[in-house]
Design a protein around this motif. Structure first.
Motif, PDB file in Angstrom:
ATOM      1  N   PRO A 128       0.841  -1.199   0.000  1.00 12.35           N
ATOM      2  CA  PRO A 128       0.000   0.000   0.000  1.00 12.35           C
ATOM      3  C   PRO A 128       0.875   1.247   0.000  1.00 12.35           C
ATOM      4  CG  PRO A 128      -0.686  -1.531   1.716  1.00 12.35           C
ATOM      5  CD  PRO A 128       0.596  -2.058   1.168  1.00 12.35           C
ATOM      6  N   PRO A 129       0.519   2.248  -0.767  1.00  8.15           N
ATOM      7  CA  PRO A 129       1.358   3.452  -0.829  1.00  8.15           C
ATOM      8  C   PRO A 129       1.417   4.164   0.522  1.00  8.15           C
ATOM      9  CG  PRO A 129      -0.734   3.807  -1.946  1.00  8.15           C
ATOM     10  CD  PRO A 129      -0.693   2.362  -1.593  1.00  8.15           C
ATOM     11  N   ARG A 130       2.565   4.726   0.803  1.00  9.41           N
ATOM     12  CA  ARG A 130       2.721   5.474   2.058  1.00  9.41           C
ATOM     13  C   ARG A 130       2.877   6.951   1.710  1.00  9.41           C
ATOM     14  NH1 ARG A 130       4.103   4.219   7.280  1.00  9.41           N
ATOM     15  NH2 ARG A 130       4.573   2.042   6.827  1.00  9.41           N
ATOM     16  N   ALA A 131       1.959   7.741   2.189  1.00  8.77           N
ATOM     17  CA  ALA A 131       1.982   9.171   1.865  1.00  8.77           C
ATOM     18  C   ALA A 131       2.771   9.926   2.929  1.00  8.77           C
ATOM     19  CB  ALA A 131       0.554   9.698   1.803  1.00  8.77           C
ATOM     20  N   PHE A 132       3.855  10.543   2.506  1.00  7.71           N
ATOM     21  CA  PHE A 132       4.677  11.327   3.427  1.00  7.71           C
ATOM     22  C   PHE A 132       4.374  12.814   3.273  1.00  7.71           C
ATOM     23  CE2 PHE A 132       7.327   7.628   4.099  1.00  7.71           C
ATOM     24  CZ  PHE A 132       7.845   7.845   5.365  1.00  7.71           C
ATOM     25  N   VAL A 133       4.340  13.501   4.389  1.00  9.17           N
ATOM     26  CA  VAL A 133       4.161  14.954   4.387  1.00  9.17           C
ATOM     27  C   VAL A 133       5.272  15.565   5.227  1.00  9.17           C
ATOM     28  CG1 VAL A 133       2.678  16.863   5.116  1.00  9.17           C
ATOM     29  CG2 VAL A 133       1.665  14.803   4.122  1.00  9.17           C
ATOM     30  N   ARG A 134       5.931  16.588   4.670  1.00  8.16           N
ATOM     31  CA  ARG A 134       6.966  17.282   5.443  1.00  8.16           C
ATOM     32  C   ARG A 134       6.361  18.501   6.117  1.00  8.16           C
ATOM     33  NH1 ARG A 134      11.774  20.470   2.636  1.00  8.16           N
ATOM     34  NH2 ARG A 134      10.528  22.262   3.240  1.00  8.16           N
ATOM     35  N   SER A 135       6.630  18.648   7.409  1.00  2.89           N
ATOM     36  CA  SER A 135       6.177  19.832   8.152  1.00  2.89           C
ATOM     37  C   SER A 135       7.388  20.526   8.739  1.00  2.89           C
ATOM     38  CB  SER A 135       5.242  19.430   9.298  1.00  2.89           C
ATOM     39  OG  SER A 135       4.164  18.671   8.813  1.00  2.89           O
ATOM     40  N   ASP A 136       7.423  21.812   8.613  1.00  2.00           N
ATOM     41  CA  ASP A 136       8.537  22.583   9.165  1.00  2.00           C
ATOM     42  C   ASP A 136       8.037  23.509  10.264  1.00  2.00           C
ATOM     43  OD1 ASP A 136       9.574  21.400   6.954  1.00  2.00           O
ATOM     44  OD2 ASP A 136      10.375  23.214   6.033  1.00  2.00           O
ATOM     45  N   ALA A 137       8.617  23.383  11.429  1.00  3.60           N
ATOM     46  CA  ALA A 137       8.416  24.364  12.493  1.00  3.60           C
ATOM     47  C   ALA A 137       9.787  25.011  12.672  1.00  3.60           C
ATOM     48  CB  ALA A 137       7.958  23.682  13.763  1.00  3.60           C
ATOM     49  N   GLY A 195       4.490   5.153  14.704  1.00  6.24           N
ATOM     50  CA  GLY A 195       3.204   5.539  15.261  1.00  6.24           C
ATOM     51  C   GLY A 195       2.561   4.400  16.035  1.00  6.24           C
ATOM     52  N   PRO A 196       1.418   4.682  16.649  1.00  4.73           N
ATOM     53  CA  PRO A 196       0.690   3.637  17.368  1.00  4.73           C
ATOM     54  C   PRO A 196       0.183   2.561  16.403  1.00  4.73           C
ATOM     55  CG  PRO A 196      -0.384   5.790  17.608  1.00  4.73           C
ATOM     56  CD  PRO A 196       0.750   5.965  16.663  1.00  4.73           C
ATOM     57  N   GLU A 197      -0.290   1.452  16.955  1.00  8.46           N
ATOM     58  CA  GLU A 197      -0.872   0.402  16.115  1.00  8.46           C
ATOM     59  C   GLU A 197      -1.969   1.023  15.249  1.00  8.46           C
ATOM     60  OE1 GLU A 197       0.104  -2.557  15.681  1.00  8.46           O
ATOM     61  OE2 GLU A 197       1.572  -2.716  17.302  1.00  8.46           O
ATOM     62  N   PRO A 198      -2.095   0.588  14.000  1.00 12.22           N
ATOM     63  CA  PRO A 198      -3.000   1.288  13.069  1.00 12.22           C
ATOM     64  C   PRO A 198      -4.447   1.360  13.547  1.00 12.22           C
ATOM     65  CG  PRO A 198      -1.996  -0.674  12.046  1.00 12.22           C
ATOM     66  CD  PRO A 198      -1.332  -0.478  13.358  1.00 12.22           C
ATOM     67  N   GLN A 199      -4.926   0.308  14.235  1.00 12.52           N
ATOM     68  CA  GLN A 199      -6.336   0.341  14.636  1.00 12.52           C
ATOM     69  C   GLN A 199      -6.610   1.386  15.712  1.00 12.52           C
ATOM     70  OE1 GLN A 199      -4.343  -2.258  14.737  1.00 12.52           O
ATOM     71  NE2 GLN A 199      -4.457  -3.401  16.649  1.00 12.52           N
ATOM     72  N   GLY A 200      -5.565   1.755  16.475  1.00 11.24           N
ATOM     73  CA  GLY A 200      -5.773   2.768  17.520  1.00 11.24           C
ATOM     74  C   GLY A 200      -5.132   4.098  17.175  1.00 11.24           C
ATOM     75  N   ASP A 201      -4.757   4.267  15.922  1.00 10.44           N
ATOM     76  CA  ASP A 201      -4.021   5.473  15.538  1.00 10.44           C
ATOM     77  C   ASP A 201      -4.987   6.595  15.155  1.00 10.44           C
ATOM     78  OD1 ASP A 201      -2.263   7.355  14.694  1.00 10.44           O
ATOM     79  OD2 ASP A 201      -1.392   6.188  13.064  1.00 10.44           O
ATOM     80  N   SER A 202      -5.064   7.603  16.017  1.00  7.66           N
ATOM     81  CA  SER A 202      -5.925   8.747  15.714  1.00  7.66           C
ATOM     82  C   SER A 202      -5.084   9.982  15.384  1.00  7.66           C
ATOM     83  CB  SER A 202      -6.839   9.039  16.909  1.00  7.66           C
ATOM     84  OG  SER A 202      -6.037   9.254  18.059  1.00  7.66           O
ATOM     85  N   THR A 203      -3.821   9.730  15.003  1.00  7.32           N
ATOM     86  CA  THR A 203      -2.945  10.861  14.691  1.00  7.32           C
ATOM     87  C   THR A 203      -3.495  11.639  13.511  1.00  7.32           C
ATOM     88  OG1 THR A 203      -1.148   9.327  15.167  1.00  7.32           O
ATOM     89  CG2 THR A 203      -0.535  11.490  14.332  1.00  7.32           C
ATOM     90  N   PHE A 208       1.965  18.920  11.837  1.00 11.85           N
ATOM     91  CA  PHE A 208       3.163  18.894  12.657  1.00 11.85           C
ATOM     92  C   PHE A 208       2.822  18.341  14.040  1.00 11.85           C
ATOM     93  CE2 PHE A 208       5.915  20.967  15.758  1.00 11.85           C
ATOM     94  CZ  PHE A 208       7.148  20.542  15.300  1.00 11.85           C
ATOM     95  N   LEU A 209       3.638  17.408  14.524  1.00 13.61           N
ATOM     96  CA  LEU A 209       3.414  16.828  15.853  1.00 13.61           C
ATOM     97  C   LEU A 209       4.419  17.452  16.824  1.00 13.61           C
ATOM     98  CD1 LEU A 209       3.098  13.056  14.874  1.00 13.61           C
ATOM     99  CD2 LEU A 209       1.250  14.706  15.210  1.00 13.61           C
ATOM    100  N   ALA A 210       3.929  18.339  17.664  1.00 16.97           N
ATOM    101  CA  ALA A 210       4.846  19.041  18.572  1.00 16.97           C
ATOM    102  C   ALA A 210       5.522  18.063  19.528  1.00 16.97           C
ATOM    103  CB  ALA A 210       4.087  20.106  19.351  1.00 16.97           C
ATOM    104  N   ASP A 211       4.797  17.040  19.938  1.00 17.72           N
ATOM    105  CA  ASP A 211       5.373  16.043  20.840  1.00 17.72           C
ATOM    106  C   ASP A 211       4.883  14.670  20.393  1.00 17.72           C
ATOM    107  OD1 ASP A 211       6.300  14.464  22.842  1.00 17.72           O
ATOM    108  OD2 ASP A 211       5.503  15.666  24.486  1.00 17.72           O
ATOM    109  N   PRO A 212       5.638  13.993  19.559  1.00 13.93           N
ATOM    110  CA  PRO A 212       5.176  12.708  19.010  1.00 13.93           C
ATOM    111  C   PRO A 212       4.782  11.693  20.085  1.00 13.93           C
ATOM    112  CG  PRO A 212       7.166  13.439  17.889  1.00 13.93           C
ATOM    113  CD  PRO A 212       6.953  14.371  19.034  1.00 13.93           C
ATOM    114  N   ALA A 213       5.500  11.688  21.201  1.00 13.66           N
ATOM    115  CA  ALA A 213       5.205  10.700  22.244  1.00 13.66           C
ATOM    116  C   ALA A 213       3.796  10.873  22.811  1.00 13.66           C
ATOM    117  CB  ALA A 213       6.235  10.802  23.368  1.00 13.66           C
ATOM    118  N   ARG A 214       3.304  12.106  22.856  1.00 15.89           N
ATOM    119  CA  ARG A 214       1.950  12.361  23.346  1.00 15.89           C
ATOM    120  C   ARG A 214       0.898  11.745  22.432  1.00 15.89           C
ATOM    121  NH1 ARG A 214       0.799  16.259  27.279  1.00 15.89           N
ATOM    122  NH2 ARG A 214       2.628  17.441  27.908  1.00 15.89           N
TER     123      ARG A 214
END
Lengths: 234, 308
Positions: A128-137, A195-203, A208-214
């Motif tokens: 399956p294709p993986r869509a990447f997005v670059r975010s700059d802060a 990232g989290p397991e796909p079924q629980g991934d609500s990212t 931009f993810l200021a704190d990925p661990a959160r």
């Protein structure tokens, strides 16, 4: 010949006999002996269980803590093979992005990395294709890639703020996997996340993810924990 | 008075002479400084190819420490090989157990100024099939080769900054060449029906993983150890149980044992290169790895799909 120094030999030689030297030794009862054997077995069993549990502790949080990792960090070696493949590619892509930054002075877009056939930015045949997005802060660059039914991949790079370049003033850089030095001397912090397991991934996608661990992301460490101090992971 | 003046003149003259002497010493070029041609020794064939690719067009010398016809796994150090270490500036070694023989050679050579580079540090390692140690075959992989080439480029550039741009350009071109071979093979291997295979030894784990394949059974009980009859029987049982139809072997595995496995397990046997013996040449790595990729395609993709 060395003379025996026992009370009996002393008696034979006419020496006075001490009464307490001939105290009879009582053999243990069958019950007492059984108790002693059982007690020894229990002690050996408990020690064996402690040893076994030490060697087979799970590969999750307990293992991470044992390795000196922070709660949001995960060792590459503990991941399933498919995810290891993804991260191996992301690691290579991170290397290429840093090289691009050194050569061009800016960061490549996801499309530019894909055009160079650099996985996982370039589509993997049959997957399956993986869509990447670059975010700059300010000072922080993220490449976040989502694919259907798979854990998200995140490549994160921290640039030094003006006047805060690490390692300047003669302070040696720690020899770890996160520090990368550009040709102009700037020191980057490069980190890799899943990232989290796909079924629980609500990212949220493409932000931009200021704190990925959160958001339930885990930072993957490839080398030895001694070379990757957790204090500077984020 | 005249005596005092004489002493002053003598003292000033001495100071001038001393300063002049120091100045001339600073201006003299160093005998063996960073401008001297760098001498790099390597323990394994892939390191030779990678380093040669990086330093092409410069005066850096790349030297193989082992004779070409000997696999590092069965190598016994010889005095003439120890001699090759004496004037080296840099040693490129595996560092994960694949070339541990080098430690005794280094002691014997007594080259205390030697800089050691371990490109395996630049790659995520996998655990070996047997035991907890890292799999030392980090060099049998396209992805790993690219990362290790970049690592060597960075480290060599520190030692010869005047060649940094050339090293960088060469490493980039080499990586693109390897990536093209890998991408073509990945395309052909995208629809493999059975990604689980058996291997004779543990050396192909990195190569298999980068194409989404998996060594479900490893026949050798440890790297380079010929399995006993009981171990061979157990491996055959596992191959049958897992319904594996393909076995990848290396050139050196005993043919009679291989024939037993092939016959009893009913699996097809294909040979993969370990990139471990033969002449040290610039293109050895890319050539043998391209052939390895072709072997994977031939073994796992039905002829109609692979175009045969």
């Amino acid at each position: 010949m060395v003379p025996e120094a026992t009370p009996l030999s002393a008696a034979r030689q006419g020496a006075p006999l001490r009464g307490d030297a001939l105290r009879p030794v009582a053999s243990p009862s069958a019950r007492g002996e059984t108790f002693a054997v059982v007690r020894a077995l229990v002690i050996v069993g408990v020690l064996a269980l402690l040893w076994i549990s030490r060697g087979t502790r799970g590969d999750g949080a307990g293992d991470a803590a044992e390795l000196g990792f922070a709660p949001w960090q995960r060792a590459f070696a503990t991941l399933p093979a498919g995810l290891q493949r993804d991260l191996r590619e992301l690691h290579e892509a991170g290397e290429e992005a840093v090289r691009w930054r050194g050569d061009h002075g800016g960061w490549p877009t996801s499309a530019e990395l894909a055009a160079l056939a650099i996985a996982p930015f370039a589509p993997r045949p049959g997957a399956p294709p993986r869509a990447f997005v670059r975010s700059d802060a300010p000072w922080l660059i993220q490449y976040l890639g989502h694919a259907e039914g798979a854990r998200a991949l995140l490549l994160q790079v921290l640039e030094p703020r003006p006047g805060e370049n690490e390692g300047e003033g003669g302070t040696p850089l720690p020899p770890d996997e996160q520090h990368r030095i550009l040709p102009d001397g700037k020191v980057l912090h490069v980190s890799y996340w899943i990232g989290p397991e796909p079924q629980g991934d609500s990212t949220p996608r493409g932000v931009f993810l200021a704190d990925p661990a959160r958001h339930g992301f885990e930072q993957v460490l490839f080398g030895s924990p001694a070379a990757t101090p957790s204090a500077e992971a984020r | 008075m005249a005596r005092w003046v004489d002493r002053l003149v003598f003292a000033l003259s001495a100071v001038v002479l001393l300063l002049g002497g120091t100045g001339s010493a600073q201006e003299a070029p160093p005998a063996a400084g960073p401008t001297a041609p760098l001498r790099v020794g390597v323990t394994l064939h892939p390191y030779f190819s990678w380093t040669r690719a990086i330093v092409a067009g410069t005066d850096v010398e790349v030297r193989s420490l082992l004779p070409g016809d000997v696999d590092a796994g069965s190598y016994q150090p010889r005095p003439e090989d120890v001699a090759k270490l004496k004037d080296l500036d840099v040693l490129v070694r595996n560092g994960l157990g694949h070339d541990d023989f080098i430690a005794a050679m280094l002691t014997a050579a007594g080259n205390s100024s030697l800089r050691q580079l371990t490109p395996s540090d630049a790659t995520p390692t996998l655990q070996g099939a047997h035991g907890e140690a890292a799999n030392s075959h980090t060099f049998i992989s396209f992805t790993n080769a690219i990362q290790q080439t970049y690592y060597l480029e960075r480290e060599l550039a520190k030692l010869r900054p005047q060649h940094a741009a050339t090293f960088h350009r060469n490493a980039t071109a080499y990586a693109r060449k390897l990536r093209k071979i890998k991408a073509d093979a990945a395309l052909a291997l995208a629809e493999v029906a059975q990604p689980r295979v058996a291997t004779v030894h543990d050396g192909y784990a990195y190569l298999l993983q980068e194409f989404g394949l998996e060594a479900a059974v490893v026949i050798e009980p440890a790297h380079g150890l010929v399995p006993s009859a009981a171990e061979l029987a157990a491996a055959i049982g596992s191959i049958r149980r897992e319904q594996l139809t393909v076995i990848f072997t290396e050139e050196g595995f005993p043919a009679p044992l291989l024939e037993v496995v092939r016959r009893e397990a009913g699996a097809a046997v294909h040979v993969l290169s370990h990139v471990a013996t033969g002449d040290y040449t610039d293109d050895k790595f890319e050539r043998e790895m391209a052939e390895n990729a072709a072997v994977l395609v031939r073994a796992l993709v039905p002829p109609t799909k692979s175009g045969e």
